[in-house]
Write an enzyme that holds these catalytic residues in place. Structure first.
Site, PDB file in Angstrom:
ATOM      1  N   GLY A  27       0.768  -1.237   0.000  1.00 39.08           N
ATOM      2  CA  GLY A  27       0.000   0.000   0.000  1.00 39.08           C
ATOM      3  C   GLY A  27       0.797   1.285   0.000  1.00 39.08           C
ATOM      4  O   GLY A  27       0.205   2.364  -0.082  1.00 39.08           O
ATOM      5  N   GLU A  47      -5.441  -5.964  -4.959  1.00 39.86           N
ATOM      6  CA  GLU A  47      -4.462  -6.991  -4.593  1.00 39.86           C
ATOM      7  C   GLU A  47      -5.175  -8.342  -4.577  1.00 39.86           C
ATOM      8  O   GLU A  47      -6.138  -8.521  -3.834  1.00 39.86           O
ATOM      9  CB  GLU A  47      -3.866  -6.697  -3.213  1.00 39.86           C
ATOM     10  CG  GLU A  47      -2.934  -7.770  -2.689  1.00 39.86           C
ATOM     11  CD  GLU A  47      -1.777  -8.070  -3.643  1.00 39.86           C
ATOM     12  OE1 GLU A  47      -1.595  -9.264  -3.971  1.00 39.86           O
ATOM     13  OE2 GLU A  47      -1.080  -7.124  -4.049  1.00 39.86           O
ATOM     14  N   CYS A 144      11.285  -4.423  -9.291  1.00 40.38           N
ATOM     15  CA  CYS A 144      12.475  -4.263  -8.453  1.00 40.38           C
ATOM     16  C   CYS A 144      13.553  -5.229  -8.935  1.00 40.38           C
ATOM     17  O   CYS A 144      14.204  -5.908  -8.142  1.00 40.38           O
ATOM     18  CB  CYS A 144      12.149  -4.454  -6.975  1.00 40.38           C
ATOM     19  SG  CYS A 144      11.377  -6.030  -6.561  1.00 40.38           S
TER      20      CYS A 144
END
Length: 369
Positions: A27, A47, A144
């Site tokens: 979040g 989600e 990432c």
């Protein structure tokens, strides 16, 4: 966060819009995105993993901003929402190379097979997201990792479908690296160059003209107005699973469509929950910027009692009655129920402090609160 720079470069946050954070937990990016959008915008924070959805909801609710819908759909469910969202953010599941410096598990799990699986998942997610993006809309894609198959190659597939890459201006002092590979423009962060971890981010625009969000149809069935909000005339109240939620009236038609097509967790800010035959304020509503605090008595807590409250303990009182809002230095913490000689604690059990170091130093900004 670099997300703000990316959105400002795209011009995607200068008007009221319908935004989707497709892979939203836990979040942090959702709350940051909501703070960047105009007050009249609507954010759908999605989600699909149930365990991660709980912390997503907690963080969005504690952030307090209105007009946030929590959903739990799979990306493929967006097939029922073609050209629907003005802005979609996809922080995709990835092989995690950018976390190697701080996360031993990220290093241990890495393999070429994991990279291949993640790339296939990202391709499917982005295909669904692109179809759900309205003409003229903006898609922000991030991971990432530094794997080209998970980054530039994913962006290139969207460019082949007509996506227009957007360059993000970068101050050299930031330490980020921008580049282009076969027309795919993206920005990378490396831990040895910045005070943080590694990531990749790209911004893309869908050709066409953005729709004007002017729908003001209020035809959707509404729940009761309990008189607990600031400016209740601007809200629609939806009773869903014995919880009354508040959301801006201008989004009535959109909310109705979302409830027909996505797995809804909360169709707005949870305001009240049914307890027996009565309505009591929902824990999330204590943090809402739409809370009309004049509707409730307040119990002001000092350092010690605030910590007791956050641990879930009852608080001593005299002639405590009804529902009250616990506050600390003017900031709401949650709800109390009066029981004569004590205030019963209504702070949710999953949110409570489970451990505390008695000699831990105070954070640097504590005395400014």
């Amino acid at each position: 966060m670099f997300l703000e720079q990316a959105l400002r470069a795209s011009g995607a946050i200068d008007r009221d819009m319908l935004a989707l954070d497709l892979c939203a937990a836990p979040g942090g990016k959702s709350t940051h995105l909501r703070s960047l959008l105009t007050p009249g915008s609507l954010l759908v924070a999605n989600e699909m993993v149930q365990e991660r959805r709980r912390i997503l909801a907690e963080n969005c609710w504690k952030h307090g901003a209105g007009d946030v819908v929590i959903t739990g759909s799979e990306p493929k469910d967006l097939a029922d929402l073609p050209a629907f969202f003005d802005l979609i953010m996809v922080d995709a599941p990835c092989s995690g190379e950018g976390m190697f410096r701080k996360d031993p598990f990220a290093r241990a799990q890495w393999s070429s097979e994991l990279v291949a699986r993640c790339a296939a998942t990202q391709t499917n997610i982005l295909a669904s997201a692109w179809d759900a993006l309205a003409s003229g809309g903006t898609l922000v894609y991030s991971t990432c990792t530094w794997e080209p198959s998970e980054n530039e190659e994913q962006v290139q597939r969207l460019i082949e479908r007509g996506a227009v890459p957007i360059s993000v201006p970068i101050d050299p002092a930031w330490g980020f690296v921008s580049g282009e590979e076969d027309g795919a423009v993206g920005t990378r962060s490396y831990p040895h160059r910045v005070r943080g971890e590694g990531f990749f981010i790209a911004v893309l625009r869908k050709p066409g003209t953005s729709p004007e969000r002017t729908d003001r149809s209020y035809g959707m069935a509404q729940g009761m107005d309990l008189g607990w909000t600031v400016g209740s005339d601007g809200f629609m109240f939806i009773e869903y699973r014995e919880v009354v939620h508040a959301v801006g009236k201008q989004w009535a038609a959109v909310i109705e469509t979302l409830m027909d097509t996505m797995k809804i967790v909360a169709p707005g800010t949870p305001m009240a929950e049914r307890k027996g035959t009565e309505w009591q304020p929902h824990p999330a509503f204590a943090f809402s910027t739409k809370l009309g605090r004049a509707a409730f008595a307040e119990v002001m807590l000092d350092d010690a009692t605030a910590l007791s409250y956050l641990r879930g303990e009852a608080l001593p009182a005299q002639n405590a009655q009804g529902v009250a809002l616990a506050t600390y230095k003017g900031r709401p913490l949650g709800w109390l129920n009066g029981a004569g000689s004590r205030w019963n604690n209504r702070y949710p059990a999953p949110w409570r402090i489970r451990g505390q170091h008695p000699k831990a130093p105070r954070v640097s900004w504590a005395d400014t609160m």
